[in-house]
Design a protein around this motif. Structure first.
Motif, PDB file in Angstrom:
ATOM      1  N   HIS A 194     -37.903  33.486 -19.246  1.00 32.68           N
ATOM      2  CA  HIS A 194     -38.643  32.571 -20.122  1.00 32.68           C
ATOM      3  C   HIS A 194     -38.372  33.007 -21.551  1.00 32.68           C
ATOM      4  CE1 HIS A 194     -41.945  30.261 -21.896  1.00 32.68           C
ATOM      5  NE2 HIS A 194     -42.258  31.367 -22.568  1.00 32.68           N
ATOM      6  N   ARG A 195     -37.900  32.105 -22.387  1.00 32.48           N
ATOM      7  CA  ARG A 195     -37.701  32.407 -23.791  1.00 32.48           C
ATOM      8  C   ARG A 195     -38.998  32.149 -24.553  1.00 32.48           C
ATOM      9  NH1 ARG A 195     -33.836  35.663 -22.818  1.00 32.48           N
ATOM     10  NH2 ARG A 195     -31.866  34.737 -22.170  1.00 32.48           N
ATOM     11  N   MET A 196     -39.434  33.152 -25.282  1.00 37.36           N
ATOM     12  CA  MET A 196     -40.701  33.046 -25.997  1.00 37.36           C
ATOM     13  C   MET A 196     -40.661  31.897 -26.988  1.00 37.36           C
ATOM     14  SD  MET A 196     -42.713  35.444 -24.814  1.00 37.36           S
ATOM     15  CE  MET A 196     -43.920  35.955 -26.043  1.00 37.36           C
ATOM     16  N   THR A 197     -41.755  31.153 -27.053  1.00 36.87           N
ATOM     17  CA  THR A 197     -41.863  29.985 -27.924  1.00 36.87           C
ATOM     18  C   THR A 197     -42.765  30.309 -29.114  1.00 36.87           C
ATOM     19  OG1 THR A 197     -43.812  29.109 -26.800  1.00 36.87           O
ATOM     20  CG2 THR A 197     -41.651  28.512 -25.889  1.00 36.87           C
ATOM     21  N   ARG A 198     -42.770  29.397 -30.060  1.00 39.41           N
ATOM     22  CA  ARG A 198     -43.677  29.537 -31.199  1.00 39.41           C
ATOM     23  C   ARG A 198     -45.134  29.603 -30.712  1.00 39.41           C
ATOM     24  NH1 ARG A 198     -42.978  28.216 -36.734  1.00 39.41           N
ATOM     25  NH2 ARG A 198     -40.866  27.560 -36.175  1.00 39.41           N
ATOM     26  N   ALA A 199     -45.464  28.788 -29.741  1.00 40.25           N
ATOM     27  CA  ALA A 199     -46.830  28.801 -29.198  1.00 40.25           C
ATOM     28  C   ALA A 199     -47.142  30.143 -28.540  1.00 40.25           C
ATOM     29  CB  ALA A 199     -47.011  27.663 -28.206  1.00 40.25           C
ATOM     30  N   ASP A 200     -46.156  30.751 -27.888  1.00 45.58           N
ATOM     31  CA  ASP A 200     -46.385  32.074 -27.302  1.00 45.58           C
ATOM     32  C   ASP A 200     -46.779  33.080 -28.369  1.00 45.58           C
ATOM     33  OD1 ASP A 200     -45.883  31.566 -24.572  1.00 45.58           O
ATOM     34  OD2 ASP A 200     -43.723  31.680 -24.876  1.00 45.58           O
ATOM     35  N   LEU A 201     -46.041  33.093 -29.483  1.00 45.58           N
ATOM     36  CA  LEU A 201     -46.291  34.092 -30.521  1.00 45.58           C
ATOM     37  C   LEU A 201     -47.603  33.858 -31.247  1.00 45.58           C
ATOM     38  CD1 LEU A 201     -42.786  34.659 -32.180  1.00 45.58           C
ATOM     39  CD2 LEU A 201     -43.773  35.709 -30.138  1.00 45.58           C
ATOM     40  N   LEU A 202     -47.991  32.593 -31.410  1.00 43.23           N
ATOM     41  CA  LEU A 202     -49.140  32.277 -32.252  1.00 43.23           C
ATOM     42  C   LEU A 202     -50.376  31.856 -31.470  1.00 43.23           C
ATOM     43  CD1 LEU A 202     -47.251  30.264 -35.030  1.00 43.23           C
ATOM     44  CD2 LEU A 202     -47.783  32.727 -34.966  1.00 43.23           C
ATOM     45  N   ASP A 203     -50.237  31.632 -30.165  1.00 52.03           N
ATOM     46  CA  ASP A 203     -51.366  31.112 -29.387  1.00 52.03           C
ATOM     47  C   ASP A 203     -51.494  31.836 -28.043  1.00 52.03           C
ATOM     48  OD1 ASP A 203     -53.559  29.562 -28.771  1.00 52.03           O
ATOM     49  OD2 ASP A 203     -52.376  27.848 -28.075  1.00 52.03           O
ATOM     50  N   GLY A 204     -51.441  33.156 -28.074  1.00 53.14           N
ATOM     51  CA  GLY A 204     -51.770  33.947 -26.896  1.00 53.14           C
ATOM     52  C   GLY A 204     -50.837  33.798 -25.720  1.00 53.14           C
ATOM     53  N   ASN A 205     -49.525  33.685 -25.956  1.00 55.22           N
ATOM     54  CA  ASN A 205     -48.541  33.621 -24.859  1.00 55.22           C
ATOM     55  C   ASN A 205     -48.767  32.440 -23.922  1.00 55.22           C
ATOM     56  OD1 ASN A 205     -47.199  36.262 -25.463  1.00 55.22           O
ATOM     57  ND2 ASN A 205     -49.218  37.073 -24.914  1.00 55.22           N
ATOM     58  N   VAL A 206     -49.195  31.315 -24.481  1.00 56.70           N
ATOM     59  CA  VAL A 206     -49.627  30.207 -23.638  1.00 56.70           C
ATOM     60  C   VAL A 206     -48.497  29.676 -22.757  1.00 56.70           C
ATOM     61  CG1 VAL A 206     -49.257  28.562 -25.554  1.00 56.70           C
ATOM     62  CG2 VAL A 206     -50.744  27.935 -23.640  1.00 56.70           C
ATOM     63  N   ASP A 207     -47.304  29.496 -23.304  1.00 63.99           N
ATOM     64  CA  ASP A 207     -46.209  28.948 -22.498  1.00 63.99           C
ATOM     65  C   ASP A 207     -45.719  29.966 -21.472  1.00 63.99           C
ATOM     66  OD1 ASP A 207     -46.245  26.494 -23.791  1.00 63.99           O
ATOM     67  OD2 ASP A 207     -44.841  27.153 -25.343  1.00 63.99           O
ATOM     68  N   LEU A 208     -45.699  31.218 -21.852  1.00 61.00           N
ATOM     69  CA  LEU A 208     -45.294  32.273 -20.917  1.00 61.00           C
ATOM     70  C   LEU A 208     -46.251  32.333 -19.733  1.00 61.00           C
ATOM     71  CD1 LEU A 208     -43.659  34.809 -20.101  1.00 61.00           C
ATOM     72  CD2 LEU A 208     -45.151  36.127 -21.630  1.00 61.00           C
ATOM     73  N   LEU A 209     -47.545  32.295 -20.004  1.00 59.81           N
ATOM     74  CA  LEU A 209     -48.521  32.365 -18.921  1.00 59.81           C
ATOM     75  C   LEU A 209     -48.500  31.099 -18.069  1.00 59.81           C
ATOM     76  CD1 LEU A 209     -51.474  34.112 -20.788  1.00 59.81           C
ATOM     77  CD2 LEU A 209     -49.850  35.122 -19.178  1.00 59.81           C
ATOM     78  N   ASN A 210     -48.221  29.953 -18.691  1.00 60.95           N
ATOM     79  CA  ASN A 210     -48.081  28.726 -17.897  1.00 60.95           C
ATOM     80  C   ASN A 210     -46.905  28.833 -16.940  1.00 60.95           C
ATOM     81  OD1 ASN A 210     -50.288  27.587 -19.135  1.00 60.95           O
ATOM     82  ND2 ASN A 210     -49.096  26.302 -20.541  1.00 60.95           N
ATOM     83  N   LYS A 211     -45.789  29.440 -17.403  1.00 58.62           N
ATOM     84  CA  LYS A 211     -44.626  29.628 -16.524  1.00 58.62           C
ATOM     85  C   LYS A 211     -44.990  30.573 -15.382  1.00 58.62           C
ATOM     86  CE  LYS A 211     -40.236  29.616 -15.212  1.00 58.62           C
ATOM     87  NZ  LYS A 211     -39.130  29.987 -16.125  1.00 58.62           N
ATOM     88  N   ALA A 212     -45.682  31.658 -15.699  1.00 59.16           N
ATOM     89  CA  ALA A 212     -46.098  32.585 -14.648  1.00 59.16           C
ATOM     90  C   ALA A 212     -47.042  31.910 -13.668  1.00 59.16           C
ATOM     91  CB  ALA A 212     -46.764  33.811 -15.271  1.00 59.16           C
TER      92      ALA A 212
END
Length: 650
Positions: A548-566
């Motif tokens: 998963h490539r970290m997104t702007r939302a990940d960096l600024l909003d609590g890893n939201v896209d990363l956790l959604n992928k998990a």
């Protein structure tokens, strides 16, 4: 690698207001003016002892020479020969000496093997008052964002979300790559991760001070305007390490720790997470008497500097998220038990174990924890010494465990190496196998492990064990872990091992180092188990199943896209449950079994097979000739595969 977006109009130069740090800070120039007192003879001692450790103790030397085409031993010999032609008046400035020593040791690209600078560098960090992290657009374009600032720091349109485009005039992606080449990452992903992190934070015990007194940062401000500021490097105290790694003892001998990451982790707490520092009372990885929560959404924990546990809501459902910041603890059993307690409070339908940025620590803690997430028996990773006369001497002195450090399992093979020509000793585990399997599986839901390129050492071992025992899915934000596969010892520990227990070895080649300087070396290399048995972890690391490539939302909003992928990965995995309720009357043990995702249960009492039952619904089974205090084990199968296990004292 894609280039960051260029500035469209002339940048406005701004001067930032003064930094407010957690401890008194001084400009780098003032700090360096007061540094430097090594004599020529003291420098010769440091070079001689580095030669000794690399040629006689360093387990990866043949691998590094082959993989990276380096020869640190010859470079040290040349450096030492040149010093014979120097005088106290003609010797190079001390900063140049430190830089050359660091360059030679870093050439092997091994974060376990380090030259540690003497006073006054030890215990200090050089820093800029902000953090930069990388993210990607959906098309793969890279962006470098400010994600943290020191409390009280202000600059025009600056803060989390501002995008850095240039670093002292160099495009930021190129600056990161160039900086990464100076440090010891074992692969490209690790190099870039280290290069980015070290742009703004450098532990001076392990990294040479910055060349520049200040940097010029060009960025897109929060309002979209083009901005530029000049920021001065500052130096302040770091938090103390968890333990004295020079002391002879089980903890120091079982360390698998990337000191650079450990120093930076403590530095980040000092600069950005003062709440944790206050909870720990300034003690790294402290264990509290009463659980405490750092934020309102966190579960209270007795180890706030080690764990962060919380429920997360994703489009795929609610799951547990358990962040492990470090394995650097003195009590691995307490670590394992707190992990189990937190996992038990979180949702049982899926657990995200997050070890990003974790540089390792106590190898026991990492391998003791694996058993709690799998029904399989854990085989700890075996380790090997390189066959040298000095390593043989160390193992001979400690083959009967006189100091709490038992090197007996490696002695016989090293003793035979002269006759057999073996390059390495036999491979034996550091972690006691009984300790790695003494409580068994505690969490029965599916597990996703999140990694990155800063995962190293004991955390690499944890990740390799997770993969080798097929515990769950590995989700990486980088294409590999840091690839640090070794047990690391300090020069101080090596010297003590030939002096303790008394009487000291009068032939010991280890000499006390001046001014608090130190050296660390990878002493025993780790090998994989399972399908990749015998493969070294060093330089190869562990590749994730998914990325998963970290997104702007990940960096600024609590890893939201990363956790959604998990969460999506967890939702696609089967959920298991194996609950036991027991009661004993006389010598008859009644066992009630409630299971999910299991079609057969085999029961063992004190490891003796008792019964095998098909599961079509809740079960109740009577076992005769049982006694209170005995241990019942239930193994659950699905389609003939072992998928769950639970132990319980009756």
């Amino acid at each position: 690698m894609s280039q960051p977006r260029m500035i469209k109009r002339p940048a406005k130069k701004r001067t930032a207001r003064a930094t407010t740090a957690a401890a008194p800070a001084v400009p780098l120039t003032d700090f360096l003016d007061a540094a430097g007192s090594l004599t020529l003879d003291e420098r010769k001692i440091l070079v001689d002892q580095a030669l000794l450790l690399l040629s006689e103790n360093y387990v990866h030397l043949p691998l590094k020479i082959a993989m990276h085409a380096v020869n640190p031993v010859q470079r040290l010999r040349v450096m030492r020969a040149r010093m014979e032609r120097q005088t106290p008046d003609t010797m190079q400035p001390e900063w140049m000496f430190h830089r050359e020593m660091s360059s030679i040791v870093n050439s092997v690209r091994d974060l376990h093997t380090n030259y540690l600078l003497p006073a006054p560098f030890a215990g200090k960090i050089a820093y800029l008052p902000f953090m930069i992290e990388k993210c990607y657009d959906t098309d793969g374009t890279e962006h470098y964002l400010i994600t943290q600032t020191v409390t009280g720091y202000e600059a025009p349109q600056f803060g989390p979300g501002a995008e850095v485009t240039h670093w002292s005039g160099t495009p930021i992606a190129r600056a990161v790559a160039l900086n990464g080449e100076r440090f010891a990452g074992s692969n490209e992903a690790a190099n870039l991760a280290r290069g980015l992190e070290s742009l703004t934070l450098r532990p001076l015990v392990i990294q040479a001070p910055p060349d520049e007194d200040w940097v010029t940062l060009t960025y897109v401000g929060l309002d979209g305007s083009d901005q530029e500021l000049r920021e001065q490097w500052k130096v302040t105290d770091n938090l103390p390490p968890m333990t004295n790694l020079d002391a002879v003892g089980e903890t120091s001998a079982a360390m698998g720790l990337d000191l650079d990451s450990d120093e930076k982790s403590r530095a980040k707490k000092t600069l950005y997470v003062r709440d944790v520092v206050e909870l720990e009372g300034g003690r790294s990885s402290a264990e509290l008497a009463t659980p405490a929560a750092v934020t309102g959404t966190d579960l209270p924990t007795t180890m706030p500097g080690v764990f962060r546990a919380r429920e997360v809501s994703t489009p795929s459902g609610r799951f547990g998220h358990l962040r492990i910041f470090t394995f650097s603890v003195t009590d691995p059993v307490a670590f394992r038990d707190e992990f189990v307690r937190l996992a038990g409070v979180l949702p049982q339908n899926g657990l995200i174990v997050d070890v990003r940025d974790n540089g390792g620590g106590h190898i026991y803690a990492s391998e003791f924890t694996l058993q709690t997430m799998t029904p399989r028996r854990i085989a700890p990773e075996p380790v090997q010494f390189i066959s040298t006369p000095l390593n043989l001497k160390l193992c001979r002195r400690h083959q009967f465990n006189p100091s709490g450090i038992d090197l007996g399992p490696w002695f016989d093979s090293l003793d035979l190496a002269i006759e057999t020509g073996a390059q390495y000793s036999a491979a034996k585990p550091i972690t006691p196998e009984d300790g790695a399997n003494d409580i068994g599986q505690q969490y029965h839901g599916p597990v996703v492990l999140i990694t990155d390129a800063r995962v190293y050492s004991a955390t690499d071992i944890f990740t390799a064990g997770f993969a080798d025992h097929e515990i769950g899915t590995i989700l990486g934000v980088d294409d590999n872990t840091g690839a640090g596969g070794a047990n690391v010892w300090t020069h101080g520990l090596l010297a003590s091992l030939l002096n303790e227990p008394p009487p000291p070895d009068e032939t010991s080649p280890y000499v006390a180092l001046p001014n608090g300087a130190n050296l660390r070396v990878a002493i025993r290399r780790t090998l994989r188990v399972g399908k990749l048995a015998g493969t070294p972890v060093e330089d190869l690391g562990v590749q994730p199943h998914e990325t998963h490539r970290m997104t702007r939302a990940d960096l600024l909003d609590g890893n939201v896209d990363l956790l959604n992928k998990a969460g999506a990965l967890l939702a696609a995995m089967p959920v298991r449950r194996l609950d036991l309720k027991t009661s004993i009357t006389g010598t008859t043990l009644t066992v009630a079994i409630d299971a999910q995702g299991i079609d057969r249960v085999d029961l063992y009492l004190e490891d003796r097979p008792i019964s095998s039952e098909d599961v079509t619904g809740p079960l109740s089974i009577d076992i005769l000739d049982a006694a209170a205090g005995q241990v019942l084990r239930a193994d659950g199968y699905d389609g003939g595969a072992l998928v769950a296990s639970r132990r319980q004292a009756v």
